[in-house]
Design a protein around this motif. Structure first.
Motif, short mmCIF file in Angstrom:
data_model
loop_
_atom_site.label_atom_id
_atom_site.label_comp_id
_atom_site.label_asym_id
_atom_site.label_seq_id
_atom_site.Cartn_x
_atom_site.Cartn_y
_atom_site.Cartn_z
N GLU A 230 0.83 -1.21 0.00
CA GLU A 230 0.00 0.00 0.00
C GLU A 230 0.87 1.26 0.00
O GLU A 230 0.60 2.22 -0.74
CB GLU A 230 -0.91 -0.01 1.22
N ALA A 231 1.93 1.26 0.81
CA ALA A 231 2.82 2.41 0.87
C ALA A 231 3.53 2.63 -0.47
O ALA A 231 3.71 3.78 -0.90
CB ALA A 231 3.85 2.21 1.98
N LEU A 232 3.93 1.55 -1.13
CA LEU A 232 4.60 1.66 -2.42
C LEU A 232 3.67 2.23 -3.49
O LEU A 232 4.07 3.07 -4.31
CB LEU A 232 5.14 0.30 -2.86
N MET A 233 2.42 1.78 -3.49
CA MET A 233 1.45 2.31 -4.44
C MET A 233 1.19 3.80 -4.20
O MET A 233 1.04 4.58 -5.14
CB MET A 233 0.15 1.51 -4.37
N GLU A 234 1.14 4.19 -2.92
CA GLU A 234 0.94 5.61 -2.59
C GLU A 234 2.11 6.47 -3.06
O GLU A 234 1.94 7.66 -3.33
CB GLU A 234 0.75 5.77 -1.08
N ARG A 235 3.31 5.86 -3.16
CA ARG A 235 4.49 6.60 -3.60
C ARG A 235 4.67 6.55 -5.11
O ARG A 235 5.71 6.96 -5.61
CB ARG A 235 5.76 6.05 -2.93
N GLY A 236 3.69 5.98 -5.82
CA GLY A 236 3.72 6.06 -7.28
C GLY A 236 4.14 4.82 -8.02
O GLY A 236 4.33 4.86 -9.24
N ALA A 237 4.30 3.69 -7.33
CA ALA A 237 4.63 2.44 -8.02
C ALA A 237 3.48 2.04 -8.95
O ALA A 237 2.31 2.24 -8.61
CB ALA A 237 4.89 1.33 -7.01
#
Length: 310
Positions: A230-237
């Protein structure tokens, strides 16, 4: 050479036997009415080089006792050498004292396996490398990363991949994979500023517009993986997948991962997959049977095992 299998992961044992073109040695591993383990080796093993294939996965205590009693039965049957092939070494997470008056259970289990009569150990992706030193007998720690590298190369455009360690403790492991596929590395740093507050996930490294692959040795509850995804997706992954060696997946882990931001979770068959894992659309199992089979063959021939990973 003889191959003996317990009940923990019969399909993997059969796959290793097929790779080696050897039948599994006939033996009975069953329970008495009070659930005591009974073992009977039904073939002559005197003077043989015997490999006992048994993960100490759920139910960990039952499978560990099966392994110990199999080793004892083989020792008393005059086997020349007994190698414990433990694809998943349970109790490995208890490798130090995190607080006062707590055990180092990994060392205790190592002592039990040694005292039962094992002459050497083959295992895969120990949770901590120092566990090799807990054994007073030769111990080979194999790595599943070559198997995973082949799968990653087939499934992804490597030029767009970033390998991610889900926590600071797994950086060395993730860096090794990133080096193998010549990909950049990122790290998820999780912390609580104060007790009772929710975790803050910080991403060290650039993941924007990248295909992220989380890489670790064990997935149990799946909470860390789901939060990291979830954190990676929020950072634009663009997408997040995970490659994990040992799929412990206890409790509601399968459902939790299925509802998360993870596109897919790839695990090995070091632990026998449950029905929930087999029917899951987000999970895939790859086999390490050829890796273990080749390591067994090289051990029997007294050849180098470490050269498998050169």
């Amino acid at each position: 050479m003889k191959l003996v299998a317990g009940n923990a992961n019969r399909p993997l044992a059969e796959a290793i036997a097929a790779y080696l073109q050897l039948p599994l040695t006939k033996c009975v591993v069953r329970r008495f009415a009070d659930m005591e383990v009974f073992v009977e080796i039904q073939e002559n093993v005197r003077g043989e080089d015997v490999f006992v294939i048994q993960s100490t996965s759920f139910p960990a205590n039952d499978n560990l006792m099966e392994l110990l009693i199999l080793i004892d039965a083989l020792r008393r049957a005059s086997a020349h050498r007994i190698t414990a092939v433990i694809p998943y070494f349970g109790y490995a997470r208890q490798d130090r004292k995190p607080g006062p008056r707590t055990p180092i259970s990994a060392k205790l289990v190592a002592n039990m396996i040694t005292r039962a009569g094992a002459d050497r150990v083959l295992t895969v992706d120990l949770h901590a490398g120092q566990i090799q030193g807990f054994f007073d007998i030769p111990t080979d720690n194999l790595f599943a990363s070559p198997v995973m590298v082949r799968d990653i190369v087939e499934q992804f455009d490597i030029s767009k991949v970033t390998v991610v360690s889900p926590d600071v403790g797994g950086v060395v492991r993730a860096r090794g994979l990133a080096k193998r596929i010549n990909a950049p590395l990122a790290i998820v740093d999780k912390r609580r500023d104060r007790p009772g507050e929710s975790e803050v996930m910080n991403i060290i490294g650039d993941v924007e517009g990248r295909t992220c692959i989380l890489f670790d040795d064990i997935v149990d509850s799946g909470g860390t993986l789901c939060n990291a995804a979830e954190a990676l997706m929020e950072r634009g992954a663009t997408e997040v997948s995970a490659y994990i060696t040992h799929g412990v997946l206890s409790g509601g882990a399968v459902a939790r991962i299925g509802a998360s931001a993870l596109k897919q979770l790839v695990i090995t068959d070091s632990i026998q997959a449950t029905e929930a894992v087999r029917v899951s659309r987000t999970m895939r199992v790859i086999t390490i049977a050829p890796l273990l089979g080749e390591a067994v063959a090289r051990t029997a021939r007294e050849e180098s095992v470490s050269s498998l990973f050169d």
